[in-house]
Design an enzyme around this catalytic site. Structure first.
Site, PDB file in Angstrom:
ATOM      1  N   LYS A  96      33.415  53.058  57.360  1.00  0.00           N
ATOM      2  CA  LYS A  96      33.376  53.122  55.895  1.00  0.00           C
ATOM      3  C   LYS A  96      33.198  51.763  55.228  1.00  0.00           C
ATOM      4  CE  LYS A  96      35.272  57.556  54.809  1.00  0.00           C
ATOM      5  NZ  LYS A  96      35.471  58.200  56.131  1.00  0.00           N
ATOM      6  N   GLU A 118      36.567  57.966  44.752  1.00  0.00           N
ATOM      7  CA  GLU A 118      37.260  59.219  45.033  1.00  0.00           C
ATOM      8  C   GLU A 118      37.738  59.142  46.469  1.00  0.00           C
ATOM      9  OE1 GLU A 118      34.042  58.819  45.385  1.00  0.00           O
ATOM     10  OE2 GLU A 118      33.752  59.521  47.449  1.00  0.00           O
ATOM     11  N   SER A 386      32.733  56.999  65.127  1.00  0.00           N
ATOM     12  CA  SER A 386      32.825  56.559  63.728  1.00  0.00           C
ATOM     13  C   SER A 386      34.154  55.907  63.376  1.00  0.00           C
ATOM     14  CB  SER A 386      32.553  57.738  62.792  1.00  0.00           C
ATOM     15  OG  SER A 386      33.435  58.815  63.070  1.00  0.00           O
TER      16      SER A 386
END
Ligand SMILES: *Cc1c(COP(=O)(O)O)cnc(C)c1O
Length: 405
Positions: A96, A118, A386
């Site tokens: 991220k 968000e 990930s």
């Protein structure tokens, strides 16, 4: 053929669409901020100073490049070579940060002083709070009340990092409502504020911008596999929530023959498919519709109301998917696949024991899929890892308790 052509088009002269998908289905109040953002991003990505600053933060703050690791024991078990792209080693424990660093730098470059974001489980909120702290930007994170209750640790992490968490009480009080509230905030605050979207969803330019910011994964992986094997992989597999880690690694192989496998959340196991959304598999079972400003594949009831998704992996619990992935799946360039909760838990347990790596529950979907479908991956493949699993231990323990293991 179609996928490549369209993709080249978006690279050279970005359109707002990917085939039938994408666009800007937003209230008029958001057109101006989106236009300003698109122009700023397209200009800055050609700016050597800007890219120099981004690349230096990616190296020294995020810890890039991440290794491409030959998983020897897993390979032995499957009888074929499997490499792991180690995004679990990025600062914060997931891919991220690649995206939020880029967006926050764009925001700063165009004079914004505040970030809003968000978050569902809190992972994107934490990444946003990290860059907010690092770059000196005020950060406020919209989060559903239900998620705040479920994710106390991440709420505390964000507060430690100096961010403010704003509870969302509308709708199902989860991620999709948090996105709605953040967009509402942005419509009234964009002169000072950047809306930091966490995945390749949303209106243009987000799907394009987030994919390009995550494409560092695919660029590195392509070079690394060529150096290690002297050839391209037969397949690349990645889990899909909104699709940012998948698009990030896939983008390095789009023009090749490599099979691109998008592993979606099968949740509790899909039986009736579309009516009961006990899963998050939009590419596999979704309908065409508009969600959060883009035409894409979504989970909806016959009246067009958004259904609640479900996955044991919070990061895959989203009733939509990035429009570019919807397009690439439709034209056959990306192969949609499904792994349910149990398959993901199998992936998490096996990788932990075999390699000494505890993967995030999200990434575990791709690992579990590989364990159950080795033929789909071929002789040499890459799984995009990930994120790391530390954040998921309570969930896994609770699940094991419930099923009496
Ligand atoms: C958020 C998250 C995902 C899902 O998001 P994408 O945009 O689909 O990549 C997957 N893995 C991890 C570890 C995450 O934190």
């Amino acid at each position: 053929m179609g996928a490549d052509e369209d993709l080249m088009k978006t690279k050279d002269a970005p359109t707002t669409r990917f085939g039938r998908f994408g666009g800007q289905f937003v209230p008029e109040t958001l057109i101006q901020p989106l236009k300003e953002l698109a122009e700023a991003y397209l200009r800055l990505k050609e700016d050597a100073d800007f890219m120099g600053e981004l690349n230096s933060l990616l190296a020294d703050y995020a810890g890039r490049p991440t290794p491409l690791y030959l998983a020897r024991a897993l390979s032995r078990e499957l009888g074929q070579k499997v490499y792991l792209k180690r995004e679990d080693l990025v600062h914060g424990g997931a891919h991220k940060l690649n995206n939020v660093l880029g967006q926050a730098l764009v925001a700063k470059a165009i004079g914004k002083t505040r970030l809003i974001a968000e978050t569902g489980a809190g992972q994107h909120g934490v990444a946003s709070a990290m860059v907010g702290a690092n770059l000196g930007l005020e950060t406020e994170v919209y989060m559903g009340e239900v998620d705040i209750e479920r994710q106390k640790m991440n709420v505390y992490r964000m507060e430690l990092l100096g961010a403010r968490v704003i509870p969302v009480r509308s709708g199902s009080r989860t991620l999709k409502d948090a996105i709605n509230e953040a967009m509402r905030d942005w419509a009234g605050s964009y002169e000072t504020t950047h809306y930091l979207m966490g995945t390749v969803a949303g209106p243009h330019p987000y799907p394009l911008m987030v994919r390009e910011l995550q494409s560092v994964i695919g660029t590195e992986a392509r070079e690394q596999i060529l150096a290690a094997e002297g050839r391209l992989p037969d397949a690349v597999a990645a889990c899909v929530g909104g699709g940012s880690n998948a698009m990030g690694i896939f983008s390095g192989f789009l023009k090749d023959e490599t099979r691109l496998i998008a592993v979606e959340a099968g949740g509790r196991g899909i039986t009736s498919g579309r009516k009961i959304a006990d899963h998050g598999a939009c590419l596999n079972f979704g309908d065409e519709g508009v969600l959060h400003g883009a035409m894409t594949k979504i989970l909806q009831d016959p009246y067009g109301q958004i259904l609640e998704s479900y996955s044991l992996a919070a990061g895959l619990d989203y009733p939509g998917v990035g429009p570019e992935l919807a397009h690439l799946a439709e034209v056959g360039r990306v192969t949609p696949a499904v792994a349910d909760d149990e398959t993901a838990l199998l992936g998490l347990r096996r990788l932990s024991v075999l390699e000494g790596i505890i993967p995030a529950l999200e990434s575990s979907h791709a690992v579990g899929y590989a364990l159950r479908n080795p033929d789909a991956l071929g002789e040499v493949s890459i799984i995009n890892l990930s994120g790391r699993g530390d954040k998921d231990l309570a969930t896994v323990m609770e699940h094991e308790g419930r099923v009496g293991r």
